[in-house]
Structure formats: C-alpha cells, structure tokens
Design a protein around this motif. Structure first.
Motif, PDB file in Angstrom:
ATOM      1  N   ALA A 135       0.821  -1.213   0.000  1.00  0.00           N
ATOM      2  CA  ALA A 135       0.000   0.000   0.000  1.00  0.00           C
ATOM      3  C   ALA A 135       0.851   1.257   0.000  1.00  0.00           C
ATOM      4  CB  ALA A 135      -0.924  -0.002   1.223  1.00  0.00           C
ATOM      5  N   THR A 136       2.049   1.169   0.591  1.00  0.00           N
ATOM      6  CA  THR A 136       2.939   2.333   0.645  1.00  0.00           C
ATOM      7  C   THR A 136       3.567   2.591  -0.714  1.00  0.00           C
ATOM      8  OG1 THR A 136       3.430   1.905   2.972  1.00  0.00           O
ATOM      9  CG2 THR A 136       4.973   3.311   1.761  1.00  0.00           C
ATOM     10  N   VAL A 247      -3.591   2.431   5.393  1.00  0.00           N
ATOM     11  CA  VAL A 247      -4.990   2.302   4.976  1.00  0.00           C
ATOM     12  C   VAL A 247      -5.747   3.583   5.312  1.00  0.00           C
ATOM     13  CG1 VAL A 247      -7.126   1.001   5.293  1.00  0.00           C
ATOM     14  CG2 VAL A 247      -4.923  -0.195   5.259  1.00  0.00           C
ATOM     15  N   LEU A 250      -4.689   6.229   2.799  1.00  0.00           N
ATOM     16  CA  LEU A 250      -5.313   6.029   1.494  1.00  0.00           C
ATOM     17  C   LEU A 250      -6.796   6.412   1.514  1.00  0.00           C
ATOM     18  CD1 LEU A 250      -3.761   2.573   0.556  1.00  0.00           C
ATOM     19  CD2 LEU A 250      -3.265   4.764  -0.525  1.00  0.00           C
ATOM     20  N   THR A 251      -7.490   6.004   2.571  1.00  0.00           N
ATOM     21  CA  THR A 251      -8.917   6.295   2.669  1.00  0.00           C
ATOM     22  C   THR A 251      -9.170   7.793   2.743  1.00  0.00           C
ATOM     23  OG1 THR A 251      -9.267   4.199   3.825  1.00  0.00           O
ATOM     24  CG2 THR A 251     -11.000   5.857   4.009  1.00  0.00           C
ATOM     25  N   ALA A 254      -8.535   9.492  -0.566  1.00  0.00           N
ATOM     26  CA  ALA A 254      -9.618   9.227  -1.518  1.00  0.00           C
ATOM     27  C   ALA A 254     -10.852  10.066  -1.190  1.00  0.00           C
ATOM     28  CB  ALA A 254      -9.959   7.744  -1.505  1.00  0.00           C
ATOM     29  N   PRO A 261      -7.003   5.587  -4.975  1.00  0.00           N
ATOM     30  CA  PRO A 261      -6.215   4.375  -4.703  1.00  0.00           C
ATOM     31  C   PRO A 261      -6.018   3.539  -5.954  1.00  0.00           C
ATOM     32  CG  PRO A 261      -7.953   4.675  -3.064  1.00  0.00           C
ATOM     33  CD  PRO A 261      -8.215   5.660  -4.160  1.00  0.00           C
ATOM     34  N   SER A 262      -4.811   3.019  -6.119  1.00  0.00           N
ATOM     35  CA  SER A 262      -4.524   2.137  -7.244  1.00  0.00           C
ATOM     36  C   SER A 262      -4.906   0.711  -6.882  1.00  0.00           C
ATOM     37  CB  SER A 262      -3.035   2.200  -7.585  1.00  0.00           C
ATOM     38  OG  SER A 262      -2.264   1.655  -6.512  1.00  0.00           O
ATOM     39  N   ASP A 265      -2.741  -0.407  -4.140  1.00  0.00           N
ATOM     40  CA  ASP A 265      -3.180   0.137  -2.850  1.00  0.00           C
ATOM     41  C   ASP A 265      -4.297  -0.718  -2.254  1.00  0.00           C
ATOM     42  OD1 ASP A 265      -1.415   2.273  -3.055  1.00  0.00           O
ATOM     43  OD2 ASP A 265      -2.880   3.531  -4.090  1.00  0.00           O
ATOM     44  N   LEU A 266      -5.273  -1.033  -3.080  1.00  0.00           N
ATOM     45  CA  LEU A 266      -6.410  -1.821  -2.603  1.00  0.00           C
ATOM     46  C   LEU A 266      -5.986  -3.231  -2.223  1.00  0.00           C
ATOM     47  CD1 LEU A 266      -9.106  -0.666  -5.191  1.00  0.00           C
ATOM     48  CD2 LEU A 266      -8.795   0.108  -2.820  1.00  0.00           C
ATOM     49  N   ALA A 269      -4.277  -3.000   1.147  1.00  0.00           N
ATOM     50  CA  ALA A 269      -5.259  -2.851   2.222  1.00  0.00           C
ATOM     51  C   ALA A 269      -5.936  -4.177   2.534  1.00  0.00           C
ATOM     52  CB  ALA A 269      -6.303  -1.799   1.832  1.00  0.00           C
TER      53      ALA A 269
END
Length: 322
Positions: A135-136, A247, A250-251, A254, A261-262, A265-266, A269
C-alpha cells in the motif's frame, strides 16, 4: 475484546489521516510545529484527567525515566528519524520500513514481556507488513535513508513497549498527557538547534487548523485509544494494527479527492485486513486458559488468576510525523 480491537484500529487509522493535513503544514517549521501540537494536546488531556477526578500519582525515578524515554524515543527521535529519512530517500523507504512494525512487535513484544512469540501472530505480522509495504509503494533508497528509517522503527517499538510497565499505574490518559508534555522542551531545543529563530512563527489559518487537528485528533484521541487497547490485546496482536496507518492515509486521500487508490493500494489494504484477522484468531491465550483449567490445581478449588508477565498485563504512523 471488540472494544479494544476497535480502539487499536481506530487509533492507527487516525494516525494515518495526518497525511490529509501534511500538505497544509508542510511549510511550517517541523519541530516548532510538533512542540505546539504536543503542548496543546497535553493541556487538553490534563484538563480531561482533572475533570475525571484522576488523582495525583507519585512516581519513582525509574518510572519517570520511562516516561522521559517514551517522550525522547517515541515522539522526538521518531519525528527526527522520519524527517531525515524523507530528506535522504523520499517517503517510500521509511514507509516500507515502518510497514514492518507489525512483524517487529509480533517478535519483540512477547520477548519483552517474558513470553514466546505466537507463530500465528508472527505469520499474521508478515502478511500485514507485506500489505502495508504494498500500500505504501516502492521507491529508490540509500544507506542514510535506510539507517534513519531503521531508527524510526526502533523508536516506534519503544513507543509501545516502554509504556507497558506504566499503564497499570497511571493509565492511558495520564500516560499520553505526560509523555506529550515531556516531549515539548526536547522539541523546542531541537528546533532551536536545527532551525534557529525560525522554529516558531504565527501560523496561517490553514496551518492553525492543521496543527489543531494533529493535537486534538491524531494525538489526544489516537494516543489514548492506543494505550487503552495495548495491554488488553498484548503488544504482538496490537502491533498488527500498525498496518492500518497506510490504509487510513489512502482512505482519507480518496475521500478528500487528493488521490485515487490504485489496484496495488487496494490489494495492500486487503492484505492488511487479512493479516489482522489472522492474528486476532491466535489461540495462544485460550490454550493457556484451557491448560490451567485441566491442571491438578483446579481440583483443589478455584484457581487464582495467573500472574501475568510484569509488562504484558501492564499494558496495555503514514505521514511525515507521528
């Protein structure tokens, strides 16, 4: 247990939301801003403690030493290491290294409390660390950046492990307030050395709002939730929730329209959530209770509660700073 799971997850999610305000305060002097943040948080938490009738606790020199050590490592040096790692190698490398916090706490936490690491929690820590790293995102690094990032990792561990012997005595609210207050003079001295007279200035309206959010939400609320949950989950399982930090970032990004998020990323998570679920299913404590129930002592009458390891039952970050 559900309350403490929610508390640990909420604490790390809130820490992740500081990414949403990092752009607002990026031009404000780092150490002066952190000093203002922690001073405001300490005032609020001490006022809440007084309103709740929490009386004075007399601490021994060793316990004051632990408080100072948490302020120095978990707050001052952590921020210093992350700032310098970002300057040396960019944000990706410290983010990836700090993504190993769940694995590190799964290994070191039980040893620190006199127990053995749970294989299931260690495996869960690996999954969470992989998800946090994914995710990073990856990036170029160098030796200075790696060393500063490893320093931040050690400081992150100290933030939780050094608190374990203190939590039964002073509780999560006073521990959060006192460590925040103790960090202020250290941050001011560091800012004076590194930034000189420019370490403090009147913030803009946006900067004031960002610093207030860091103080009241990311520090006051998140620190309290973390320290309240830490002793009940144990440092190994609580450490799994460190994977929620990216997470949360990212949330928030968004929701605010900062970034979309790519797929990686998802996927990261999802790995984090899977790893946490795996770790929370650890049968270690239940197995110990079952063995005690089957032991001969239980035939002689009700067994006394088992004495937990001195620190264990005592007990109880992605952006630029904690």
């Amino acid at each position: 247990m559900n309350t403490h799971v929610a508390g640990a997850a909420g604490a790390m999610f809130l820490v992740g939301t500081l990414a949403a305000v990092s752009g607002v305060i990026e031009d404000y002097p780092v150490y002066g801003g952190q000093a203002v943040r922690y001073a405001l948080a300490a005032v609020v938490m001490l006022a809440v403690a007084r309103a709740r009738g929490l009386g004075h606790v007399r601490l021994r020199p060793r316990q004051w030493g632990l408080l100072v050590a948490i302020a120095l490592t978990g707050l001052l040096l952590f921020n210093l290491c992350v700032v310098e790692a970002n300057r040396a190698a960019g944000p990706a490398l410290p983010g990836i290294v700090l993504g190993t916090v769940p694995l590190a706490l799964a290994l070191v936490g039980p040893i620190f409390t006199g127990a053995r690491p749970s294989p299931r929690v260690v495996a869960a820590g690996l999954v969470v660390a992989a998800g946090a790293t994914l995710a990073t995102g990856a990036g170029s690094g160098n030796l200075p950046g790696l060393l500063w990032s490893l320093g931040a990792l050690v400081c992150e561990l100290c933030f939780s492990l050094l608190a374990l012997p203190l939590l039964p005595l002073i509780g999560p609210l006073r521990l959060s307030a006192w460590t925040a207050a103790l960090s202020v003079p250290f941050l001011l001295v560091t800012g004076l050395v590194l930034d000189g007279r420019d370490m403090l200035r009147v913030p803009t309206a946006a900067e004031a709002g960002g610093l207030a959010y860091l103080a009241l939400v990311v520090t006051t609320v998140a620190f309290f939730l973390w320290y309240r949950s830490l002793p009940h989950l144990g440092p190994d399982r609580a450490g799994l929730f460190a994977g929620v930090v990216p997470v949360g970032a990212l949330t928030t990004a968004a929701l605010l329209g900062i970034a979309v998020p790519s797929a990686a990323d998802l996927a990261g998570a999802a790995l984090v959530i899977s790893g946490i679920a795996l770790g929370l299913r650890s049968p270690a404590r239940g197995a110990r209770r079952a063995r005690r129930a089957r032991s001969p002592r239980s035939a002689r009458g009700p067994a006394r509660p088992a004495a937990a390891p001195r620190s264990a039952s005592a007990a109880s970050r992605e952006g630029s700073t904690r």
